[in-house]
Design a protein around this motif. Structure first.
Motif, PDB file in Angstrom:
ATOM      1  N   PRO A  42      -8.034  86.385  12.091  1.00 46.85           N
ATOM      2  CA  PRO A  42      -6.821  85.731  12.595  1.00 46.85           C
ATOM      3  C   PRO A  42      -5.663  86.722  12.584  1.00 46.85           C
ATOM      4  N   ALA A  43      -4.495  86.271  12.961  1.00 48.78           N
ATOM      5  CA  ALA A  43      -3.323  87.143  12.960  1.00 48.78           C
ATOM      6  C   ALA A  43      -3.050  87.653  11.549  1.00 48.78           C
ATOM      7  N   VAL A  44      -2.806  88.946  11.435  1.00 44.39           N
ATOM      8  CA  VAL A  44      -2.452  89.529  10.144  1.00 44.39           C
ATOM      9  C   VAL A  44      -1.046  89.074   9.746  1.00 44.39           C
ATOM     10  N   ALA A  45      -0.206  88.907  10.733  1.00 48.30           N
ATOM     11  CA  ALA A  45       1.141  88.382  10.512  1.00 48.30           C
ATOM     12  C   ALA A  45       1.551  87.615  11.762  1.00 48.30           C
ATOM     13  N   SER A  46       2.344  86.567  11.586  1.00 51.11           N
ATOM     14  CA  SER A  46       2.790  85.774  12.733  1.00 51.11           C
ATOM     15  C   SER A  46       4.055  85.021  12.364  1.00 51.11           C
ATOM     16  N   GLY A  47       4.752  84.558  13.384  1.00 49.75           N
ATOM     17  CA  GLY A  47       5.975  83.804  13.128  1.00 49.75           C
ATOM     18  C   GLY A  47       6.704  83.487  14.413  1.00 49.75           C
ATOM     19  N   GLY A  48       7.953  83.047  14.276  1.00 50.08           N
ATOM     20  CA  GLY A  48       8.727  82.723  15.462  1.00 50.08           C
ATOM     21  C   GLY A  48      10.004  81.969  15.150  1.00 50.08           C
ATOM     22  N   ARG A  49      10.672  81.558  16.226  1.00 46.87           N
ATOM     23  CA  ARG A  49      11.915  80.799  16.122  1.00 46.87           C
ATOM     24  C   ARG A  49      11.606  79.315  15.981  1.00 46.87           C
ATOM     25  N   TYR A  50      12.400  78.635  15.146  1.00 44.83           N
ATOM     26  CA  TYR A  50      12.218  77.189  14.997  1.00 44.83           C
ATOM     27  C   TYR A  50      13.572  76.502  14.819  1.00 44.83           C
ATOM     28  N   ASP A  51      14.462  76.746  15.766  1.00 43.59           N
ATOM     29  CA  ASP A  51      15.811  76.175  15.702  1.00 43.59           C
ATOM     30  C   ASP A  51      15.789  74.649  15.630  1.00 43.59           C
ATOM     31  N   ALA A  52      14.873  74.020  16.390  1.00 42.78           N
ATOM     32  CA  ALA A  52      14.854  72.557  16.444  1.00 42.78           C
ATOM     33  C   ALA A  52      14.547  71.945  15.084  1.00 42.78           C
TER      34      ALA A  52
END
Length: 229
Positions: A189-199
């Motif tokens: 799987p992804a070694v690292a992951s993430g993102g924006r979650y303003d909502a």
């Protein structure tokens, strides 16, 4: 790249903006947005709303009945009779709604099928925004993000972008999403992951929101790939 990782990026905000810009009812747009992280269900809904998928005969018969609840037998479960009747009325309203045009559905597919280097995707999205101006704001944000990354030494010319990236991860991501993958280990799987979650901050803040971004690093994968302890 460290550990031989490949970066993948996407932007849920662009896809969500495209759905909000469809020429259809708010109810249909809300349903598509609710299932945007469930690709199979999203596709089934889109096929239904475009008329590509025909409703089951049992549903057609139910909606055509003068009294759909006549002879229904005892009511079992948590929904009341009035709630069930309201749901049937909503289904009747939806059945009478004109289909989403093939052109608009095609634009959604164009966005979902994007898989190129980020700078090429940006140009393609500029072209798409001519036909669907509602995504222009999200595209401008992508442009600003690439400019900021470039200013910080990131080779954006080599940065991959996938229109569907992030649709099977946690549902609170609603903007830029990213992940790092071992090119020689597609089984991982992804070694690292993430993102924006303003909502999400708006939900937690009872209507008050702030820009938010988060991510996760899987240390066991870093070690497995030969990273320093």
């Amino acid at each position: 790249a460290p550990l031989g990782l490949r970066a993948a990026t996407g932007d849920m905000g662009i896809l969500m903006a495209a759905v909000r810009g469809l020429s259809t009812t708010d109810r249909r747009k809300a349903a598509l947005l609710r299932h945007i992280w469930r690709p199979k269900r999203f596709r089934a809904l889109l096929d239904r709303y475009t008329g590509k998928a025909k409703p089951p005969e049992t549903r057609v018969a139910l909606l055509q009945a003068v009294d759909a609840l006549e002879g229904a037998g005892p009511f079992i479960g948590l929904r009341s009779k009035s709630e069930i009747a309201a749901r049937i009325d909503a289904l009747r309203e939806d059945a009478a709604t004109p289909p989403i045009s093939e052109a608009e559905a095609g634009i959604l597919d164009d966005i979902l099928n994007l898989r190129e280097k980020s700078h090429n995707v940006l140009e393609r999205l500029r072209d798409i925004s001519v036909d669907l101006p509602v995504i222009s704001g999200a595209v401008d944000m992508m442009d600003a993000r690439l400019t900021a990354l470039d200013a910080r030494g990131v080779d954006v010319q080599a940065l991959d972008f996938e229109g569907s990236y992030g649709r099977t991860t946690l549902e609170y991501y609603d903007g830029f999403v990213f992940g790092f993958y071992a090119e020689t280990r597609p089984d991982l799987p992804a070694v690292a992951s993430g993102g924006r979650y303003d909502a999400l901050t708006s939900v937690l803040g009872q209507g008050r929101s702030i820009p938010a971004v988060g991510g996760v690093i899987r240390p066991e994968l870093v070690l497995e790939l030969g990273g320093a302890a």
